[in-house]
Design a protein around this motif. Structure first.
Motif, PDB file in Angstrom:
ATOM      1  N   VAL A  82       0.854  -1.190   0.000  1.00 48.23           N
ATOM      2  CA  VAL A  82       0.000   0.000   0.000  1.00 48.23           C
ATOM      3  C   VAL A  82       0.891   1.243   0.000  1.00 48.23           C
ATOM      4  N   VAL A  83       0.610   2.176  -0.908  1.00 48.85           N
ATOM      5  CA  VAL A  83       1.376   3.424  -1.007  1.00 48.85           C
ATOM      6  C   VAL A  83       0.554   4.539  -0.378  1.00 48.85           C
ATOM      7  N   SER A  84       1.163   5.282   0.537  1.00 51.48           N
ATOM      8  CA  SER A  84       0.402   6.230   1.333  1.00 51.48           C
ATOM      9  C   SER A  84       1.198   7.508   1.559  1.00 51.48           C
ATOM     10  N   LEU A  85       0.508   8.655   1.531  1.00 52.07           N
ATOM     11  CA  LEU A  85       1.138   9.937   1.879  1.00 52.07           C
ATOM     12  C   LEU A  85       1.299   9.980   3.389  1.00 52.07           C
ATOM     13  N   SER A  86       2.525  10.134   3.841  1.00 56.94           N
ATOM     14  CA  SER A  86       2.817  10.028   5.267  1.00 56.94           C
ATOM     15  C   SER A  86       2.483  11.334   5.979  1.00 56.94           C
ATOM     16  N   LEU A  87       1.485  11.278   6.829  1.00 58.91           N
ATOM     17  CA  LEU A  87       1.089  12.442   7.617  1.00 58.91           C
ATOM     18  C   LEU A  87       1.383  12.209   9.098  1.00 58.91           C
ATOM     19  N   SER A  88       0.791  11.160   9.668  1.00 56.90           N
ATOM     20  CA  SER A  88       1.008  10.890  11.093  1.00 56.90           C
ATOM     21  C   SER A  88       2.428  10.398  11.367  1.00 56.90           C
ATOM     22  N   GLU A  89       3.028   9.710  10.398  1.00 61.62           N
ATOM     23  CA  GLU A  89       4.362   9.158  10.591  1.00 61.62           C
ATOM     24  C   GLU A  89       5.435  10.041   9.961  1.00 61.62           C
ATOM     25  N   ASN A  90       5.072  11.266   9.617  1.00 66.01           N
ATOM     26  CA  ASN A  90       5.988  12.166   8.930  1.00 66.01           C
ATOM     27  C   ASN A  90       7.247  12.408   9.755  1.00 66.01           C
ATOM     28  N   ASP A 106      11.676  17.476   9.869  1.00 62.64           N
ATOM     29  CA  ASP A 106      11.967  18.298  11.049  1.00 62.64           C
ATOM     30  C   ASP A 106      10.870  19.334  11.270  1.00 62.64           C
ATOM     31  N   ASP A 107      10.642  19.663  12.529  1.00 67.40           N
ATOM     32  CA  ASP A 107       9.601  20.636  12.873  1.00 67.40           C
ATOM     33  C   ASP A 107       9.876  21.995  12.245  1.00 67.40           C
ATOM     34  N   GLU A 108      11.150  22.392  12.157  1.00 64.48           N
ATOM     35  CA  GLU A 108      11.480  23.687  11.556  1.00 64.48           C
ATOM     36  C   GLU A 108      11.044  23.742  10.096  1.00 64.48           C
ATOM     37  N   ILE A 109      11.175  22.630   9.394  1.00 64.57           N
ATOM     38  CA  ILE A 109      10.767  22.570   7.991  1.00 64.57           C
ATOM     39  C   ILE A 109       9.252  22.640   7.878  1.00 64.57           C
ATOM     40  N   LYS A 110       8.545  21.961   8.771  1.00 64.65           N
ATOM     41  CA  LYS A 110       7.083  21.949   8.725  1.00 64.65           C
ATOM     42  C   LYS A 110       6.491  23.322   9.001  1.00 64.65           C
ATOM     43  N   LEU A 111       7.200  24.178   9.733  1.00 69.06           N
ATOM     44  CA  LEU A 111       6.691  25.517  10.056  1.00 69.06           C
ATOM     45  C   LEU A 111       6.874  26.514   8.925  1.00 69.06           C
ATOM     46  N   ASP A 112       7.601  26.115   7.897  1.00 72.74           N
ATOM     47  CA  ASP A 112       7.795  26.994   6.739  1.00 72.74           C
ATOM     48  C   ASP A 112       6.459  27.179   6.023  1.00 72.74           C
ATOM     49  N   PRO A 113       6.048  28.425   5.735  1.00 71.45           N
ATOM     50  CA  PRO A 113       4.756  28.659   5.056  1.00 71.45           C
ATOM     51  C   PRO A 113       4.653  27.966   3.703  1.00 71.45           C
ATOM     52  N   SER A 114       5.771  27.728   3.047  1.00 72.88           N
ATOM     53  CA  SER A 114       5.759  27.078   1.738  1.00 72.88           C
ATOM     54  C   SER A 114       5.904  25.561   1.836  1.00 72.88           C
ATOM     55  N   TYR A 115       5.772  25.020   3.035  1.00 73.27           N
ATOM     56  CA  TYR A 115       5.946  23.578   3.240  1.00 73.27           C
ATOM     57  C   TYR A 115       4.904  22.789   2.464  1.00 73.27           C
ATOM     58  N   ARG A 116       5.359  21.735   1.777  1.00 79.63           N
ATOM     59  CA  ARG A 116       4.483  20.803   1.070  1.00 79.63           C
ATOM     60  C   ARG A 116       4.874  19.388   1.481  1.00 79.63           C
ATOM     61  N   ASN A 117       3.906  18.627   1.927  1.00 80.93           N
ATOM     62  CA  ASN A 117       4.202  17.275   2.400  1.00 80.93           C
ATOM     63  C   ASN A 117       4.355  16.328   1.215  1.00 80.93           C
ATOM     64  N   VAL A 118       5.545  15.774   1.046  1.00 84.12           N
ATOM     65  CA  VAL A 118       5.804  14.833  -0.046  1.00 84.12           C
ATOM     66  C   VAL A 118       6.369  13.514   0.471  1.00 84.12           C
ATOM     67  N   GLU A 119       6.532  13.390   1.778  1.00 86.87           N
ATOM     68  CA  GLU A 119       7.041  12.143   2.334  1.00 86.87           C
ATOM     69  C   GLU A 119       5.987  11.055   2.186  1.00 86.87           C
ATOM     70  N   PHE A 120       6.406   9.852   1.813  1.00 88.80           N
ATOM     71  CA  PHE A 120       5.454   8.774   1.603  1.00 88.80           C
ATOM     72  C   PHE A 120       5.950   7.494   2.259  1.00 88.80           C
ATOM     73  N   LEU A 121       5.046   6.549   2.392  1.00 87.95           N
ATOM     74  CA  LEU A 121       5.393   5.253   2.962  1.00 87.95           C
ATOM     75  C   LEU A 121       4.814   4.146   2.095  1.00 87.95           C
ATOM     76  N   ILE A 122       5.419   2.988   2.173  1.00 85.47           N
ATOM     77  CA  ILE A 122       4.920   1.783   1.505  1.00 85.47           C
ATOM     78  C   ILE A 122       4.909   0.658   2.533  1.00 85.47           C
ATOM     79  N   THR A 123       3.758   0.030   2.707  1.00 91.16           N
ATOM     80  CA  THR A 123       3.670  -1.066   3.662  1.00 91.16           C
ATOM     81  C   THR A 123       4.402  -2.288   3.114  1.00 91.16           C
TER      82      THR A 123
END
Length: 284
Positions: free
Chosen positions: A166-174, A177-194
């Protein structure tokens, strides 16, 4: 004088006929069936296919890479190719952004190519696409990557992590770094595969399932079998104590937990053209 006897009382109300009762029963059954159907997860359709080539490096990644296009490792060996089927009709924004990161067609050359699989959780899943410095095998999304509003849409979380591949956009397991997530231009692209062998219910309703492994599940299994750094129980206890007292170094120390001891990375990726969307994929 004899009077006629009154008709026997009916068990139905005077306004309720047998036809009305039949219609009411049918409507009730239909409503129940409709409610049950709405509670079922949607049937995904594979609209797009992308490939990812995974490679191994006998040494650690090179910290002095000049740019994201240079090889991550000068002496790598190909582990294998994985073909992913994406559910573009179900979560179009998530699929579009993922394809963009595979193709590198935005304003910059940012893509998943030459980036690390940075965490492996044996018997569960692995993580890739951590944001940060390209010279460390991390990804830097382009500034023009659209904001993914599906991350706050409950309907986007309908599918579950019920099997390997299963291919999934990683949100809870992201793992960003917190500093990167606080950037206004942050886009979540981290993913996971079971990786299996069983489901991962702890990921359900927290991460967006947007695809499945169509080919190369053996490669996914091989990645899952790579030994990872596991701290001793004593180190874990010290880390928990440091976190309890608010020591920021506790989180930094955990960043290396579950890292593969052999460098594995995405050596190439791209799109595979599909003549027409397929029906529900035949799962591996």
């Amino acid at each position: 004088m004899a009077y006629p006897l009154p008709p026997p009382p009916s068990s139905l109300p005077h306004h309720m006929t047998r036809r009305s009762l039949l219609l009411l029963s049918t409507a009730s059954t239909t409503t129940t069936a409709t409610s049950a159907a709405l509670s079922l997860p949607p049937t995904p359709t594979v609209t797009d296919r992308v490939f990812m080539d995974f490679s191994l490096c006998p040494n650690n990644f090179l910290p002095d890479r000049a740019d994201t296009l240079s090889p991550l490792c000068s002496d790598s060996s190909l582990l294998g190719r994985v073909v992913l089927g994406l559910y573009g009709n179900l979560v179009p924004l998530t699929v579009s952004n993922f394809k963009s990161m595979c193709l590198g067609l935005n304003a910059t050359t940012s893509s998943y190519k030459n980036t690390l699989v940075h965490k492996v959780f044996p018997g569960q899943y692995f993580l890739a696409g951590r944001q940060g410095r390209p010279d460390k095998g991390e990804v830097r999304p382009p500034h023009d990557l659209p904001r993914n509003t599906e991350t706050v849409d409950p309907k986007a979380f309908a599918l579950t992590h019920s099997r390997p591949g299963v291919v999934s956009l990683s949100l809870s397991e992201n793992d960003d770094d917190d500093e990167i997530k606080l950037d206004p231009s942050y886009r979540n692209v981290e993913f996971l595969i079971t990786t299996g062998p069983g489901p991962c219910p702890q990921l359900d309703n927290k991460n967006i399932v947007f695809g499945t492994v169509l080919q190369g599940l053996d490669v996914i299994t091989a990645i899952a079998s790579i030994p990872t750094y596991q701290p001793s129980e004593r180190i874990r206890q010290f880390n928990d104590l440091a976190e309890f007292f608010g020591d920021g170094r506790a989180q930094n120390a955990r960043n290396i937990w579950n890292r593969p001891l052999t460098t594995v990375y995405i050596s190439d990726c791209g799109e595979l053209k599909v003549a027409k969307p397929s029906l529900t994929p035949s799962l591996p």
